[in-house]
Design a protein around this motif. Sequence first.
Motif, PDB file in Angstrom:
ATOM      1  N   MET A 540       0.862  -1.129   0.000  1.00 60.07           N
ATOM      2  CA  MET A 540      -0.095   0.004   0.000  1.00 60.07           C
ATOM      3  C   MET A 540       1.009   1.125   0.034  1.00 60.07           C
ATOM      4  SD  MET A 540      -3.129   0.917   2.676  1.00 60.07           S
ATOM      5  CE  MET A 540      -4.052   2.753   2.411  1.00 60.07           C
ATOM      6  N   ASN A 541       1.995   1.246   0.780  1.00 64.79           N
ATOM      7  CA  ASN A 541       3.001   2.412   1.010  1.00 64.79           C
ATOM      8  C   ASN A 541       3.422   2.621  -0.422  1.00 64.79           C
ATOM      9  OD1 ASN A 541       4.453   4.423   2.212  1.00 64.79           O
ATOM     10  ND2 ASN A 541       6.301   3.013   1.690  1.00 64.79           N
ATOM     11  N   ARG A 542       3.918   1.494  -1.222  1.00 72.22           N
ATOM     12  CA  ARG A 542       4.398   1.664  -2.416  1.00 72.22           C
ATOM     13  C   ARG A 542       3.574   2.165  -3.573  1.00 72.22           C
ATOM     14  NH1 ARG A 542       7.432  -2.992  -0.676  1.00 72.22           N
ATOM     15  NH2 ARG A 542       6.057  -4.274  -2.039  1.00 72.22           N
ATOM     16  N   ALA A 543       2.289   1.578  -3.628  1.00 68.77           N
ATOM     17  CA  ALA A 543       1.372   1.937  -4.266  1.00 68.77           C
ATOM     18  C   ALA A 543       0.813   3.303  -4.253  1.00 68.77           C
ATOM     19  CB  ALA A 543       0.232   0.995  -4.402  1.00 68.77           C
ATOM     20  N   MET A 544       0.567   3.807  -3.018  1.00 68.93           N
ATOM     21  CA  MET A 544       0.261   5.342  -2.997  1.00 68.93           C
ATOM     22  C   MET A 544       1.266   6.216  -3.206  1.00 68.93           C
ATOM     23  SD  MET A 544      -2.764   5.457  -1.841  1.00 68.93           S
ATOM     24  CE  MET A 544      -2.549   7.372  -1.423  1.00 68.93           C
ATOM     25  N   ASP A 545       2.596   5.770  -3.284  1.00 67.99           N
ATOM     26  CA  ASP A 545       3.740   6.434  -3.694  1.00 67.99           C
ATOM     27  C   ASP A 545       3.812   6.523  -5.400  1.00 67.99           C
ATOM     28  OD1 ASP A 545       6.384   7.798  -3.206  1.00 67.99           O
ATOM     29  OD2 ASP A 545       7.353   6.333  -4.477  1.00 67.99           O
ATOM     30  N   ARG A 546       3.682   5.309  -6.126  1.00 65.83           N
ATOM     31  CA  ARG A 546       3.351   5.550  -7.439  1.00 65.83           C
ATOM     32  C   ARG A 546       2.496   6.246  -7.810  1.00 65.83           C
ATOM     33  NH1 ARG A 546       5.082  -0.087  -6.866  1.00 65.83           N
ATOM     34  NH2 ARG A 546       2.976  -0.531  -6.614  1.00 65.83           N
ATOM     35  N   ILE A 547       1.038   6.135  -7.173  1.00 63.28           N
ATOM     36  CA  ILE A 547       0.087   7.009  -7.496  1.00 63.28           C
ATOM     37  C   ILE A 547       0.598   8.604  -7.560  1.00 63.28           C
ATOM     38  CG2 ILE A 547      -2.350   7.708  -6.938  1.00 63.28           C
ATOM     39  CD1 ILE A 547      -2.865   5.014  -6.091  1.00 63.28           C
ATOM     40  N   SER A 548       1.387   8.994  -6.536  1.00 61.39           N
ATOM     41  CA  SER A 548       1.531  10.415  -6.519  1.00 61.39           C
ATOM     42  C   SER A 548       2.643  10.833  -7.504  1.00 61.39           C
ATOM     43  CB  SER A 548       2.424  10.410  -4.871  1.00 61.39           C
ATOM     44  OG  SER A 548       1.545  10.240  -4.102  1.00 61.39           O
ATOM     45  N   SER A 549       3.266   9.685  -8.004  1.00 60.64           N
ATOM     46  CA  SER A 549       4.575  10.059  -8.796  1.00 60.64           C
ATOM     47  C   SER A 549       3.554  10.047 -10.439  1.00 60.64           C
ATOM     48  CB  SER A 549       5.608   8.884  -8.998  1.00 60.64           C
ATOM     49  OG  SER A 549       6.270   8.916  -7.770  1.00 60.64           O
ATOM     50  N   MET A 550       2.872   9.249 -10.419  1.00 57.69           N
ATOM     51  CA  MET A 550       2.092   9.320 -11.752  1.00 57.69           C
ATOM     52  C   MET A 550       1.139  10.376 -12.029  1.00 57.69           C
ATOM     53  SD  MET A 550       1.266   5.042 -11.902  1.00 57.69           S
ATOM     54  CE  MET A 550       0.738   5.014 -13.669  1.00 57.69           C
ATOM     55  N   THR A 551       0.684  10.913 -11.107  1.00 55.81           N
ATOM     56  CA  THR A 551      -0.512  11.921 -11.224  1.00 55.81           C
ATOM     57  C   THR A 551      -0.074  12.955 -12.074  1.00 55.81           C
ATOM     58  OG1 THR A 551      -1.507  11.306  -9.175  1.00 55.81           O
ATOM     59  CG2 THR A 551      -2.071  13.287  -9.838  1.00 55.81           C
ATOM     60  N   ARG A 553       2.672  13.275 -13.799  1.00 53.82           N
ATOM     61  CA  ARG A 553       3.051  12.743 -15.296  1.00 53.82           C
ATOM     62  C   ARG A 553       1.901  12.452 -16.224  1.00 53.82           C
ATOM     63  NH1 ARG A 553       6.891  10.667 -11.497  1.00 53.82           N
ATOM     64  NH2 ARG A 553       9.061  10.701 -12.062  1.00 53.82           N
ATOM     65  N   LEU A 554       0.833  12.074 -15.585  1.00 46.20           N
ATOM     66  CA  LEU A 554      -0.694  11.897 -16.421  1.00 46.20           C
ATOM     67  C   LEU A 554      -1.120  13.308 -17.013  1.00 46.20           C
ATOM     68  CD1 LEU A 554      -2.604   9.203 -14.421  1.00 46.20           C
ATOM     69  CD2 LEU A 554      -1.285   8.896 -16.510  1.00 46.20           C
ATOM     70  N   ALA A 555      -0.824  14.193 -16.376  1.00 48.79           N
ATOM     71  CA  ALA A 555      -1.215  15.561 -16.701  1.00 48.79           C
ATOM     72  C   ALA A 555      -0.295  16.208 -17.907  1.00 48.79           C
ATOM     73  CB  ALA A 555      -1.370  16.626 -15.631  1.00 48.79           C
ATOM     74  N   ALA A 556       1.051  15.788 -17.414  1.00 49.66           N
ATOM     75  CA  ALA A 556       2.062  16.257 -18.520  1.00 49.66           C
ATOM     76  C   ALA A 556       1.897  15.383 -19.940  1.00 49.66           C
ATOM     77  CB  ALA A 556       3.363  16.271 -17.969  1.00 49.66           C
ATOM     78  N   ALA A 557       1.458  14.208 -19.632  1.00 47.97           N
ATOM     79  CA  ALA A 557       1.078  13.432 -21.042  1.00 47.97           C
ATOM     80  C   ALA A 557      -0.235  13.540 -21.475  1.00 47.97           C
ATOM     81  CB  ALA A 557       1.494  11.988 -20.559  1.00 47.97           C
ATOM     82  N   GLY A 558      -1.019  14.402 -20.911  1.00 47.43           N
ATOM     83  CA  GLY A 558      -2.187  14.674 -21.613  1.00 47.43           C
ATOM     84  C   GLY A 558      -3.300  13.328 -21.450  1.00 47.43           C
ATOM     85  N   GLU A 559      -3.099  12.638 -20.330  1.00 50.86           N
ATOM     86  CA  GLU A 559      -3.769  11.359 -20.325  1.00 50.86           C
ATOM     87  C   GLU A 559      -4.408  11.477 -18.769  1.00 50.86           C
ATOM     88  OE1 GLU A 559      -1.395   7.741 -20.602  1.00 50.86           O
ATOM     89  OE2 GLU A 559      -0.531   8.541 -22.835  1.00 50.86           O
ATOM     90  N   VAL A 560      -5.018  12.477 -18.362  1.00 49.12           N
ATOM     91  CA  VAL A 560      -5.611  12.632 -17.204  1.00 49.12           C
ATOM     92  C   VAL A 560      -6.880  11.630 -17.077  1.00 49.12           C
ATOM     93  CG1 VAL A 560      -7.344  14.196 -15.794  1.00 49.12           C
ATOM     94  CG2 VAL A 560      -5.347  15.161 -17.083  1.00 49.12           C
ATOM     95  N   GLN A 561      -7.407  11.221 -18.028  1.00 49.06           N
ATOM     96  CA  GLN A 561      -8.736  10.224 -18.000  1.00 49.06           C
ATOM     97  C   GLN A 561      -8.332   9.053 -17.238  1.00 49.06           C
ATOM     98  OE1 GLN A 561      -7.013  11.153 -20.737  1.00 49.06           O
ATOM     99  NE2 GLN A 561      -6.572   9.338 -21.867  1.00 49.06           N
ATOM    100  N   ARG A 562      -6.940   8.679 -17.361  1.00 55.02           N
ATOM    101  CA  ARG A 562      -6.407   7.512 -16.877  1.00 55.02           C
ATOM    102  C   ARG A 562      -6.544   7.596 -15.066  1.00 55.02           C
ATOM    103  NH1 ARG A 562      -1.130   5.516 -19.898  1.00 55.02           N
ATOM    104  NH2 ARG A 562      -1.137   4.062 -17.986  1.00 55.02           N
ATOM    105  N   SER A 563      -6.636   8.611 -14.585  1.00 55.46           N
ATOM    106  CA  SER A 563      -6.208   8.978 -13.307  1.00 55.46           C
ATOM    107  C   SER A 563      -7.667   8.093 -12.516  1.00 55.46           C
ATOM    108  CB  SER A 563      -6.843  10.443 -12.715  1.00 55.46           C
ATOM    109  OG  SER A 563      -5.997  11.055 -13.674  1.00 55.46           O
ATOM    110  N   VAL A 564      -8.778   7.781 -13.119  1.00 58.60           N
ATOM    111  CA  VAL A 564      -9.684   7.203 -12.418  1.00 58.60           C
ATOM    112  C   VAL A 564      -9.406   5.909 -12.190  1.00 58.60           C
ATOM    113  CG1 VAL A 564     -11.604   8.596 -13.409  1.00 58.60           C
ATOM    114  CG2 VAL A 564     -10.816   6.556 -14.546  1.00 58.60           C
ATOM    115  N   THR A 565      -8.407   5.148 -12.825  1.00 55.45           N
ATOM    116  CA  THR A 565      -8.148   3.809 -12.639  1.00 55.45           C
ATOM    117  C   THR A 565      -6.813   3.592 -11.593  1.00 55.45           C
ATOM    118  OG1 THR A 565      -6.344   3.842 -14.487  1.00 55.45           O
ATOM    119  CG2 THR A 565      -8.556   3.322 -14.994  1.00 55.45           C
ATOM    120  N   LEU A 566      -6.332   4.540 -11.275  1.00 54.84           N
ATOM    121  CA  LEU A 566      -5.170   4.319 -10.301  1.00 54.84           C
ATOM    122  C   LEU A 566      -5.490   3.878  -9.018  1.00 54.84           C
ATOM    123  CD1 LEU A 566      -2.932   7.503 -10.991  1.00 54.84           C
ATOM    124  CD2 LEU A 566      -2.837   5.433 -12.186  1.00 54.84           C
ATOM    125  N   LEU A 567      -6.523   4.394  -8.267  1.00 57.77           N
ATOM    126  CA  LEU A 567      -7.048   3.977  -7.099  1.00 57.77           C
ATOM    127  C   LEU A 567      -7.619   2.803  -7.212  1.00 57.77           C
ATOM    128  CD1 LEU A 567      -8.342   7.229  -5.185  1.00 57.77           C
ATOM    129  CD2 LEU A 567      -6.296   5.830  -4.615  1.00 57.77           C
TER     130      LEU A 567
END
Length: 660
Positions: A540-551, A553-567
């Motif tokens: 859980m700790n590593r997954a929350m860390d990845r979610i923070s890191s990916m958030t 990057r998703l905006a920078a990559a123009g893939e905000v719609q993928r945010s709904v799948t992270l949690l």
Amino acid sequence: MIRLQRHQWIFAGKLFVAAMLAFALAVHLGLPQPYWSLVTCGVVMNPLSGAIRSKAVYRFAGTFCAGITALFLTSLFASTPYLLLAASGLAAATAYAFCAMERTPRSYGFQLYAITMMLLTVAGIDHPERIFDTTLARVTEISLGIIVTTLVDSALFPASMKLTLRGNLRRWLNDINAWMLDVFSAQAREAGVEHDRLKTLADIRALSQLTVQLRYDPQISAGELKHALAIQHRLLRLAPVLSAIHARVHGMTERERDAILPVFEPLQTATQNHEAFDEDTLNAIRELPKALHIEAPWQQLLHDNLADLVEEAGRIWAEIGAIDDSLEQRKALPPALRDSVDRTVAAPLPPDFGLAAQSFLVLLGTFALLCGVWKLTGWTQGAGAVLLGVVTLTFYGTSDEPGPAVAQFGRMGLFAMFAGGVFCYGLLPMAADYPTFLLAMALFLVPLGLWSTVNPGAVLVIILGLSSINLQGQYAPPEFSTYVEGSLEGLFGIYMGFLGASIFRSTGIRAALQRFIQQETGEIIALTQESTHELREAYMNRAMDRISSMTTRLAAAGEVQRSVTLLTRLRLGLNIANLKMLSLNSSMAMRAHIEDLLNTLRQELSRPTPSDSLLVKIDQALRTAWHEGQRQSHRATVPGSLVGLRVALFENAPEWRPNP
């Protein structure tokens, strides 16, 4: 017209005072390169006292350890310069790999270790007999700058992060409160809203990186920091629970949603007051109306699981409110919760071993290229190019897109060349005594200090400008041609660092995202094979860390719609971990179903959609769990975990409804 704020003038003033004191003391002590004390003040000075003190500790540690290593390597390879170069490159590359793994301000110590190694061994490669004297002088000069900077900050307007920390906590609580109210009013999920929530979680997670600096803040007590970390832990733990509640509600039929909205109304009031949710409301959720046909058992399992999730959310939120009241000294904590807060430590930041391995190869490869150019061409300024190449990589080489950062560094280097030239050959010749020298230094340092409060790159201008002019107790500038050549070799080193980062590692936001996804899939597969409470918490700790890191990057990559799948992926992993643990204490039949299900999951986790066979196996496991356990409450049971697994897997296919 730009209006400068009071704190900007204070920072520039403290930088000037510390730099002048350190330089004067270094000259008075007869140190060979007194400008290193001055440069150290520019590097260590920061608007915040906690950052200054932590940076001072790590800079000294990195410098001292590099000095010891340089002396050791020189004693081994003094007669074989090329072996000394190779050993120095290996030591610096190893430090750079540790720098990539250490994601707190402590990484600065590894950065300075690598840079100081280059400064001592590479620059002195032709005169190894002088390295001991050079090492002693550098450690002394840098230590002097560290001590003076720390003392000046302590005496002149020390600045704390206390108000910033309190402001961040208040903002996070308001954001999570709004999220809970949206969940309990059954608001529809939108990619933009979900992304904003993940940005809040990333901001909350960032407290773990700042903890090191906060510990050095003189105005933040250990108790206050523990309270803040306790709130952080619970906010992050609350996020997947809220996501699961939202998924359960939106997986219901329209009739069920119409029935549950009035039940949720008392929860909104309790949320506003940070109160635990009452048992009557939880029972009302469990007793929601069900269809009078074969789907009734599934609906009952869903209602039971939803009530358990709501109960957990209420408990966590009530604890957060109590800790916040205690932090603001409004109310004392209950003994059990106080003990829990006292045991709180900063959440570990998982190292990225893949990035560390790439970083090792990047620095070693770039170092070899620069040394090859230096030795093959016989360039007298080649050592400086090697040093600036290492500096470039240690500060910018681990980013997803090092190109823009290195280009900015190059522009600052070019400006530093111009500014240093004006200072050295224009202002300093007019300094006839110490007062006029102070005036010349003020004209150089104060504007750059003011600029650095809005653009940290200005610190690079100070460092590069002062490092290249041979500033001594007496005016002794290098020949102008030597100065220009030295500046150009620095720029060459900077862009060779960029070239090395491009050659020896994969860069780009999408490459980083793909690496995170592969890590997530691999960890979930590992949980299907072995799971304990400790492994689940670490995941859980590593997954929350990845979610923070990916958030971001998703905006920078123009893939905000993928945010709904992270949690959703996080909840999937947590439910798999629960099932694996619970299978050990289940019946033989139930254990067989769970193991069969987990085996199928291992094979299908990378698929975009689940197969029909997986649906059948979840259906069979649910049927067995229903007949064995009937209505088991609390979600940490086989029925609750199976429901959570089903919802996470088929969140985008709500038309499929199992028939237990």
